[in-house]
Design a protein around this motif. Structure first.
Motif, PDB file in Angstrom:
ATOM      1  N   PHE A   1     -80.663   6.588  60.423  1.00  0.00           N
ATOM      2  CA  PHE A   1     -79.818   7.372  59.528  1.00  0.00           C
ATOM      3  C   PHE A   1     -80.257   7.167  58.084  1.00  0.00           C
ATOM      4  CE2 PHE A   1     -77.617   3.384  60.579  1.00  0.00           C
ATOM      5  CZ  PHE A   1     -77.360   2.845  59.327  1.00  0.00           C
ATOM      6  N   LEU A   2     -79.815   8.084  57.244  1.00  0.00           N
ATOM      7  CA  LEU A   2     -80.113   8.015  55.819  1.00  0.00           C
ATOM      8  C   LEU A   2     -78.954   7.344  55.094  1.00  0.00           C
ATOM      9  CD1 LEU A   2     -81.465  11.649  55.243  1.00  0.00           C
ATOM     10  CD2 LEU A   2     -82.763   9.581  55.821  1.00  0.00           C
ATOM     11  N   TRP A   3     -79.271   6.602  54.076  1.00  0.00           N
ATOM     12  CA  TRP A   3     -78.232   6.021  53.226  1.00  0.00           C
ATOM     13  C   TRP A   3     -78.815   5.658  51.872  1.00  0.00           C
ATOM     14  CZ3 TRP A   3     -76.540   0.450  55.166  1.00  0.00           C
ATOM     15  CH2 TRP A   3     -77.614  -0.427  55.088  1.00  0.00           C
ATOM     16  N   GLN A   4     -77.937   5.180  50.998  1.00  0.00           N
ATOM     17  CA  GLN A   4     -78.374   4.456  49.809  1.00  0.00           C
ATOM     18  C   GLN A   4     -77.899   3.035  49.989  1.00  0.00           C
ATOM     19  OE1 GLN A   4     -74.473   3.702  48.710  1.00  0.00           O
ATOM     20  NE2 GLN A   4     -76.183   2.917  47.480  1.00  0.00           N
ATOM     21  N   GLU A   5     -78.664   2.101  49.488  1.00  0.00           N
ATOM     22  CA  GLU A   5     -78.188   0.709  49.496  1.00  0.00           C
ATOM     23  C   GLU A   5     -78.454   0.097  48.136  1.00  0.00           C
ATOM     24  OE1 GLU A   5     -80.288  -2.068  52.016  1.00  0.00           O
ATOM     25  OE2 GLU A   5     -81.843  -0.604  52.447  1.00  0.00           O
ATOM     26  N   GLY A   6     -77.381  -0.358  47.517  1.00  0.00           N
ATOM     27  CA  GLY A   6     -77.486  -0.994  46.220  1.00  0.00           C
ATOM     28  C   GLY A   6     -77.462  -2.499  46.364  1.00  0.00           C
ATOM     29  N   HIS A   7     -78.291  -3.175  45.582  1.00  0.00           N
ATOM     30  CA  HIS A   7     -78.361  -4.645  45.614  1.00  0.00           C
ATOM     31  C   HIS A   7     -78.439  -5.141  44.173  1.00  0.00           C
ATOM     32  CE1 HIS A   7     -79.037  -4.890  49.993  1.00  0.00           C
ATOM     33  NE2 HIS A   7     -79.647  -3.739  49.815  1.00  0.00           N
ATOM     34  N   THR A   8     -77.428  -5.871  43.757  1.00  0.00           N
ATOM     35  CA  THR A   8     -77.338  -6.282  42.359  1.00  0.00           C
ATOM     36  C   THR A   8     -77.124  -7.788  42.234  1.00  0.00           C
ATOM     37  OG1 THR A   8     -74.980  -5.708  42.413  1.00  0.00           O
ATOM     38  CG2 THR A   8     -76.491  -4.044  41.560  1.00  0.00           C
ATOM     39  N   ALA A   9     -77.564  -8.337  41.116  1.00  0.00           N
ATOM     40  CA  ALA A   9     -77.427  -9.770  40.860  1.00  0.00           C
ATOM     41  C   ALA A   9     -76.901  -9.973  39.441  1.00  0.00           C
ATOM     42  CB  ALA A   9     -78.766 -10.477  41.037  1.00  0.00           C
ATOM     43  N   PHE A  10     -75.937 -10.881  39.291  1.00  0.00           N
ATOM     44  CA  PHE A  10     -75.270 -11.123  38.009  1.00  0.00           C
ATOM     45  C   PHE A  10     -75.236 -12.618  37.699  1.00  0.00           C
ATOM     46  CE2 PHE A  10     -73.513  -7.309  39.901  1.00  0.00           C
ATOM     47  CZ  PHE A  10     -73.544  -6.396  38.854  1.00  0.00           C
ATOM     48  N   ALA A  11     -74.960 -12.896  36.451  1.00  0.00           N
ATOM     49  CA  ALA A  11     -74.834 -14.297  36.037  1.00  0.00           C
ATOM     50  C   ALA A  11     -73.469 -14.867  36.395  1.00  0.00           C
ATOM     51  CB  ALA A  11     -75.068 -14.410  34.531  1.00  0.00           C
ATOM     52  N   THR A  12     -72.438 -13.992  36.479  1.00  0.00           N
ATOM     53  CA  THR A  12     -71.080 -14.475  36.709  1.00  0.00           C
ATOM     54  C   THR A  12     -70.389 -13.714  37.831  1.00  0.00           C
ATOM     55  OG1 THR A  12     -70.047 -12.929  35.156  1.00  0.00           O
ATOM     56  CG2 THR A  12     -70.860 -15.016  34.256  1.00  0.00           C
ATOM     57  N   LYS A  13     -69.419 -14.371  38.446  1.00  0.00           N
ATOM     58  CA  LYS A  13     -68.620 -13.738  39.501  1.00  0.00           C
ATOM     59  C   LYS A  13     -67.788 -12.593  38.935  1.00  0.00           C
ATOM     60  CE  LYS A  13     -65.310 -14.723  43.201  1.00  0.00           C
ATOM     61  NZ  LYS A  13     -64.271 -13.737  42.829  1.00  0.00           N
ATOM     62  N   GLU A  14     -67.315 -12.745  37.708  1.00  0.00           N
ATOM     63  CA  GLU A  14     -66.488 -11.699  37.101  1.00  0.00           C
ATOM     64  C   GLU A  14     -67.251 -10.372  37.020  1.00  0.00           C
ATOM     65  OE1 GLU A  14     -64.836 -15.493  36.478  1.00  0.00           O
ATOM     66  OE2 GLU A  14     -66.844 -14.783  35.887  1.00  0.00           O
ATOM     67  N   GLU A  15     -68.537 -10.443  36.647  1.00  0.00           N
ATOM     68  CA  GLU A  15     -69.339  -9.221  36.582  1.00  0.00           C
ATOM     69  C   GLU A  15     -69.500  -8.605  37.969  1.00  0.00           C
ATOM     70  OE1 GLU A  15     -72.839  -9.605  33.487  1.00  0.00           O
ATOM     71  OE2 GLU A  15     -72.521 -11.533  34.492  1.00  0.00           O
ATOM     72  N   ALA A  16     -69.714  -9.457  38.965  1.00  0.00           N
ATOM     73  CA  ALA A  16     -69.872  -8.963  40.337  1.00  0.00           C
ATOM     74  C   ALA A  16     -68.584  -8.326  40.834  1.00  0.00           C
ATOM     75  CB  ALA A  16     -70.298 -10.108  41.259  1.00  0.00           C
TER      76      ALA A  16
END
Length: 525
Positions: free
Chosen positions: A188-203
């Motif tokens: 199937f088709l999708w988008q998958e985002g993967h992000t990394a932050f310095a703090t939990k609040e940003e996440a």
């Protein structure tokens, strides 16, 4: 007073249909078109769905089970959703990238808890031509283990954060239980985002921002009401800290369906893949990560919610064709004048940004064309016959309600825009009313079991204790399946004071019934 949660359950050939068409203002007559569905939505939902997605030219079956050809009528919907979502995440400074389809065994097994749920569905490449590969490679079921070794390489200090990437791609999960177009397929088709932050609040902030975009996809584009909430520990993404989701509901089956997910991964993957950075104080820290995805499952949910016994019913915002113009000449009518009026109408609508075309095929009758475009779900049909030509008007027919109205060509553009808006509003309200009519609040075990048997989505008191969820699932196993929790809704209902909940249940939750252990298809991470 505690919160509550919801529970519910899971989800051919063309024959003759009768179509009406007008002949210059004369009495409407029925004509056999050779089009139509042989199954009714309320009587045989599974067969009806399979027939609709094929007959509407959304998919074609492929010679490998669980794999489907997505035809232009379906891909056009995906492209519209993609255009919206891609623009929105770019406003959030998320950048697109692409990682390889193949996964090394070492990377796949590095995070065992994460891959455990996917292991039975992982497809492997073991040969090249007639030669065995020295080391087999997996085809990605999801991309955490592909991407995160490189996050570790690219992130060194706090100035490298946040790292926010997304990819539009395909994934393969070798499902063996009841493949269903769009809903449960092996590719199937999708988008998958993967992000990394310095703090939990940003996440934490991003998790809800993305979830809101998913809500907008379903409600603002697909006209489908969804419930936003948080998954239980049992149902969250393996290896993550917590999972949020948007949940849809299919009244005909009485079953919920996960629409999209936004996960806070916490620091588990950062620990496994050594994704560390030096903060502004010179201290070594681990990043906080998120992942989020929605897939072509969205299209299947749209078909299930809005389709009827004539075929698709497309919400205007995602319809590749919003208006089809059909000439209705007969006998000695001014055929050229009628065709010219059709072309002029399309030109006017297209100039105003409305996706329109004229069906000028001369080898089909108007009645056949009506049924053809109804099957494909085009929101508005405009008919132009001799009387319309004489009166400088058109006949407008709505796909959602069948309502007909005569409109002056002078005011056509603004009125068509208004009708398209009304169609979206009507589709959403009808879907919401049907969904809400299936939500049952259960305060006792007997009420819970009764509602489950009636294919309701159950809003019930909830306990965070894992053994309670397992006990409920075990106690409800039967011919229909077992109860499965969906989420704890963010929007909790107001309940009358004095309500007594079941012993040891304090937090509200949404439940659904599932057919067997894997009945809810796993399309998102």
């Amino acid at each position: 007073m505690g919160k509550e949660a919801i529970v519910s359950g899971d989800v051919g050939p063309i024959w003759m249909d009768l179509a009406r068409f007008r002949q210059g203002g004369k009495k409407e007559v029925k004509k056999e078109t050779g089009l139509g569905l042989s199954f009714k939505k309320d009587e045989n939902f599974g067969e009806w769905y399979s027939e609709v997605v094929v007959n509407s030219e959304m998919i074609e079956y492929y010679d490998i089970s669980g794999c489907y050809i997505l035809r232009p009528w379906a891909i056009s919907i995906w492209e519209i959703l993609q255009t919206f979502f891609d623009a929105e995440i770019k406003k959030m400074e998320i950048k697109n990238c692409y990682f390889p389809l193949f996964v090394s065994p070492g990377a796949l097994q590095k995070e065992k808890d994460h891959i455990e749920g996917f292991a039975p569905e992982v497809a492997w490449v073991t040969k090249s031509g007639k030669s065995d590969l020295e080391v087999p490679v997996a085809i990605r079921p999801t991309s955490e283990t592909v991407m995160y070794p490189y996050y570790s390489k690219w992130i060194r200090g706090h100035r490298d954060l946040p790292l926010k990437l997304n990819q539009w791609c395909n994934v393969v999960r070798w499902e063996f239980s009841n493949p269903t177009p769009f809903i449960r397929s092996r590719e199937f088709l999708w988008q998958e985002g993967h992000t990394a932050f310095a703090t939990k609040e940003e996440a934490d902030t991003e998790v809800l921002q993305i979830l809101e975009l998913y809500r907008r996809i379903y409600e603002e584009f697909l006209a489908i009401p969804v419930i936003r909430g948080k998954k239980t520990e049992m149902e969250k993404f393996a290896g993550g800290l917590y999972t949020t989701s948007v949940e849809a509901f299919i009244p005909n089956t009485g079953r919920g369906i996960q629409g999209a997910t936004s996960h806070c991964l916490g620091q588990n993957f950062a620990k496994m893949f050594e994704i560390n950075f030096e903060n502004d104080k010179g201290e070594r820290c681990m990043v906080w990560q998120n992942s989020w995805a929605y897939s072509t499952r969205t299209i299947g949910v749209m078909v299930m919610v809005h389709g009827d016994d004539k075929g698709l019913v497309l919400p205007p915002k995602v319809a590749a064709l919003q208006v089809v113009v059909v000439p209705v000449p007969y006998k000695d009518a001014d055929t050229k004048g009628i065709f010219d009026a059709c072309i002029e109408t399309v030109t006017a609508l297209s100039g105003a940004g409305i996706r329109a075309k004229a069906d000028l095929r001369d080898n089909y009758s108007p009645g056949w064309k009506y049924s053809d475009w109804e099957m494909k779900g085009v929101p508005i049909r405009i008919e132009i016959g001799p009387r319309d030509l004489a009166n400088n008007q058109v006949r407008v027919v709505r796909r959602d309600s069948g309502e007909k109205s005569d409109i002056s060509r002078v005011f056509l553009v603004e009125q068509v825009k208004g009708i398209l808006d009304k169609i979206h509003e009507n589709l959403f309200e009808v879907a919401k009313q049907k969904r809400d009519a299936c939500i049952q609040i259960a305060r006792t075990w007997d009420e819970f079991v009764k509602a489950l048997g009636e294919k309701k989505m159950i809003l019930a008191p909830w306990s965070d204790e894992g053994n309670v969820e397992k006990e409920v699932k075990e106690r409800t196993k039967g011919e229909l399946g077992a109860a499965k929790s969906l989420c704890t809704p963010f929007d909790q209902p107001e309940l009358p004071e004095g309500t007594i909940f079941m012993l040891h249940w304090s937090i509200g939750h949404i439940w659904t019934i599932v057919l067997g252990e894997n009945a809810l298809p796993k399309t998102n991470n």
